[in-house]
Design an enzyme around this catalytic site. Structure first.
Site, short mmCIF file in Angstrom:
data_model
loop_
_atom_site.label_atom_id
_atom_site.label_comp_id
_atom_site.label_asym_id
_atom_site.label_seq_id
_atom_site.Cartn_x
_atom_site.Cartn_y
_atom_site.Cartn_z
N ASN A 153 47.38 38.79 44.83
CA ASN A 153 47.62 37.30 45.14
C ASN A 153 48.72 36.58 44.62
O ASN A 153 49.19 35.53 45.33
CB ASN A 153 46.52 36.82 43.80
CG ASN A 153 46.71 37.16 42.55
OD1 ASN A 153 47.16 38.24 42.24
ND2 ASN A 153 46.26 36.21 41.50
N GLU A 252 46.52 43.50 32.66
CA GLU A 252 46.18 42.01 32.73
C GLU A 252 44.94 42.11 34.07
O GLU A 252 45.35 42.18 35.11
CB GLU A 252 47.52 41.54 33.28
CG GLU A 252 48.71 41.52 32.08
CD GLU A 252 49.98 41.01 32.73
OE1 GLU A 252 50.67 40.78 31.52
OE2 GLU A 252 50.17 40.66 33.73
N CYS A 286 44.48 34.38 38.69
CA CYS A 286 43.60 34.91 37.52
C CYS A 286 43.28 33.74 36.57
O CYS A 286 42.63 33.90 35.89
CB CYS A 286 44.19 36.26 37.09
SG CYS A 286 45.91 35.96 36.48
N GLU A 465 51.81 41.03 27.42
CA GLU A 465 53.38 41.26 27.98
C GLU A 465 53.86 39.84 27.79
O GLU A 465 53.44 38.76 27.58
CB GLU A 465 53.26 41.69 29.51
CG GLU A 465 52.88 42.95 29.61
CD GLU A 465 52.89 43.87 30.93
OE1 GLU A 465 54.05 43.63 31.34
OE2 GLU A 465 52.16 44.54 31.27
#
Ligand code: NAD
Ligand code: 6OD
Length: 484
Positions: A153, A252, A286, A465
Site C-alpha cells: 500500500n 505492524e 492501515c 517502531e
C-alpha cells in the site's frame, strides 16, 4: 519488457522464474519480476552476513550515518523516477506519491541517521550493601541480518521505515517487498549504490509469501530478526515460521480503526480530515477509518456532507495531477472489497453512496477501480463493522454519549489507530486516553512525527517502531558491569 531483478551482494541478478508486475489503473503488464528461489535467498543472507563483519560493520557510526544521509540525497536526486515507479506499481495518484511516499522515504533515512548519532545510553554507578562499587553501562550492538517483509500500500515508505533504522543500528538487511509492488525496492538499490552503501548491506529478494522468497527468509536459520508489515494472519504465519529459531519479531499489522466525531467539532475541518481518513490511497492505509461514530445531533448533516465529498473525488488516471482517487491494488483485492459490498447488503446496510464499480468508457475499465462507498444502518456485530476491508469504505453510526462512543470504538480485536474530533480539548484528552490503540489523533489524522512510538495492540501488531523504539528493536544491548 522491463525486468525488475533481485539485488544481491551489490549485483542485480535474474533467476529461473519470473512473474508479472501489473499496473492497477488499466491492468497492463508493466514489467517482469525475477522471483528469488531458496538458493538466491540463501545467497542474499550470506552476503548480508559477510557485510556485517566486513565493510558495513567496520564503519564507525558517524560514517554509517553520513552514508544514510547520502541515500536520502540519492532518493531526492531520483525523485521523479521513484514517483513514476510507485505510481505505476500502486495506481496511487501522482500528487500523493510526490507529497507523501517519496519525501517520507528520504525523511526516514535522515531521521534515523541523526537519531543514532545523537542517542546515548544509560549508565549507573552501583554500590552494593557490602560496600563494593561498580559502574554499569550498556552498549548497542546490531542484531545481525534483519529480514524485512513489506506490503503494497505504501511500498517505499514502509520499506524505508524499516531499512533506515536497521542500517542505522549497524545491521545488514534482506528485504522482500510485496509481489504487487516490486519496483521501488530495486530502484532503492541504485540509490544505495550512489550513496556508497557497501555490497551486501542492502539486498532485495522478490517473490511471494508461502513456499517463496517470503517464507524462505522467515525460516532462514541465519536471519537474526524479522520485521514485518502486512495482514494480521500473515503475521501469525511468520511468527510460526520464526519460532524454531527464536527470532525477535516486530509486527505492524491490520486495523479496523474508529473515528469519533463530536457535535462540537469544527465541521469543515473534520469533514476534510475524515475524507482523507476514509479515502486516502483508496482506503488502503492501515490507519484509515472504516468505522465512523458521529454524535446523533449532527449525524444526518455529517453523513450528507461526507457523501458529497466522496462523490467529488476525482477517479482519474493516476498520472494526472488532478486525480485524487486511484484504483485498488489488484483484481484479487477488488474481488475482496466487492465481496464486502455484497455482504453489507446482506447484513442490512443502507447504502449512502458508491457500492460498485465506476464505468469510465476507457482503459480504466480494465483497471481495479471501485467507487468511494459509505454505509449506515449496520449493527455493531455485523462482519462489515468487525473485519478489515482495506478499501475506500466506511460505516457511519450515530452515538448519544461519550461513554457509548468509547465503548463502540474499543469493541474490536484490532487496535491500531483512532481519531477524535472535538473542539473541547479536555474531552479530546479524556477520550484519547481511553482508546485501546497504539496511536490516537485528536483533530487530525496520519500527522506523523517519526520520533514517536508507532504500532498497534491486539491483532494490530507486536512492538513499537519509531524514534528510540526503532533503535531498541534493531539493536541488542550489552550491559557491562565494571567493579571499581
Ligand atoms: P500481506 O500480509 O498479504 O503481505 C505482506 C507481505 O508479506 C508481502 O510481501 C507478502 O508477499 C508477504 N507474505 C505473505 N505471506 C507470507 C508468508 N507466509 N511468509 C512470509 N511472507 C509472506 O499484506 P498486504 O495485502 O500486502 O497489505 C495489506 C495489509 O497490511 C492490511 O492488512 C494492512 O492493514 C496491513 N498494513 C499494516 C500497516 C501497519 O503499519 N500496521 C501498514 C501497512 C499495511
Ligand atoms: O507513517 C508510518 O511510519 C507508517 N508506518 C505508516 C503506516 C501506514 C499504513 O498503511
Amino acid at each position: 519488457m522491463k525486468l525488475i531483478q533481485n539485488y544481491i551482494d551489490g549485483r542485480f541478478v535474474s533467476g529461473a522464474r519470473e512473474f508479472a508486475d501489473v499496473n492497477p489503473a488499466d491492468g497492463n503488464i508493466i514489467a517482469q519480476v525475477t522471483e528469488a528461489d531458496s538458493t538466491q535467498v540463501d545467497e542474499a543472507v550470506r552476503a548480508a552476513r559477510r557485510a556485517l563483519s566486513g565493510e558495513w560493520g567496520g564503519l564507525p557510526v558517524r560514517e554509517q550515518a553520513a552514508r544514510l544521509h547520502r541515500v536520502a540525497d540519492a532518493i531526492e536526486k531520483r525523485f521523479d523516477g521513484f514517483v513514476q515507479a510507485e505510481v505505476a506499481d500502486t495506481g496511487k495518484p501522482v500528487s500523493l506519491a510526490s507529497k507523501l511516499d517519496v519525501p517520507r522515504a528520504a525523511a526516514n533515512f535522515r531521521v534515523f541517521a541523526d537519531l543514532v548519532k545523537l542517542s546515548g545510553l544509560e549508565s549507573f554507578q552501583t554500590q552494593t550493601p557490602n560496600g563494593t562499587s561498580a559502574l554499569n553501562y550498556a552498549i548497542r550492538k546490531p542484531l545481525g541480518v534483519v529480514g524485512i517483509i513489506t506490503p503494497w500500500n505504501l511500498p517505499l515508505l514502509l520499506l524505508t521505515w524499516k531499512v533506515a533504522p536497521a542500517l542505522a543500528c549497524g545491521n545488514t538487511v534482506v528485504v522482500k517487498p510485496s509481489e504487487e509492488t516490486p519496483a521501488t525496492a530495486t530502484l532503492l538499490a541504485e540509490a544505495m549504490q550512489d550513496a556508497g552503501i557497501p555490497n551486501g548491506a542492502y539486498n532485495v529478494v522478490h517473490g511471494f509469501g508461502p513456499a517463496s522468497a517470503g517464507e524462505f527468509l522467515t525460516q532462514h536459520s541465519d536471519v537474526n530478526a524479522i520485521t514485518f508489515t502486512g495482514e494480521s494472519r500473515t503475521g501469525a504465519a511468520i511468527m510460526k515460521a520464526a519460532a524454531p529459531t527464536v527470532k525477535p519479531v516486530s509486527f505492524e499489522l491490520g486495523g479496523k480503526n474508529a473515528a469519533i466525531v463530536f457535535a462540537d467539532c469544527d465541521f469543515e475541518e473534520t469533514l476534510k480530515g475524515l475524507c482523507d481518513a476514509v479515502f486516502l490511497n483508496t482506503g488502503q492505509v492501515c490507519l484509515c477509518a472504516e468505522r465512523v461514530y458521529v454524535e446523533r445531533r449532527i449525524f444526518p448533516a455529517f453523513v450528507d456532507a461526507l457523501k458529497r465529498n466522496a462523490e467529488h473525488l476525482n477517479a482519474g488516471w493516476p498520472t494526472d495531477e488532478k486525480t485524487d482517487f486511484g484504483p485498488l491494488i489488484s483484481a484479487q483485492h477488488r474481488e475482496k472489497v466487492l465481496s464486502y459490498f455484497q455482504l453489507a447488503k446482506k447484513e442490512g446496510a443502507t447504502l449512502v453512496t458508491g457500492g460498485g464499480v465506476p464505468d469510465f468508457g476507457d482503459d480504466r475499465d480494465h483497471g481495479f477501480y471501485v467507487q468511494p462507498t459509505i454505509y449506515t444502518g449496520l449493527s455493531e456485530s455485523a462482519r462489515c463493522v468487525k473485519e478489515e476491508i482495506f478499501g475506500p469504505v466506511c460505516h457511519i453510526a450515530p452515538f448519544d454519549s461519550e461513554e457509548e462512543a468509547v465503548a463502540m470504538a474499543n469493541d474490536t480485536k484490532y487496535g491500531l489507530a483512532a481519531s477524535i474530533w472535538t473542539s473541547d480539548l479536555k474531552r479530546g484528552h479524556r477520550v484519547a486516553q481511553q482508546m485501546n490503540v497504539g496511536i490516537t489523533w485528536v483533530n487530525c489524522w496520519f500527522l506523523r512525527d517519526l520520533r514517536t512510538p508507532f504500532g498497534g495492540v491486539g491483532l494490530s501488531g507486536i512492538g513499537r517502531e519509531g524514534g528510540m523504539h526503532s533503535l531498541n528493536f534493531y539493536s541488542e544491548l550489552n550491559n557491562i558491569c565494571i567493579r571499581l
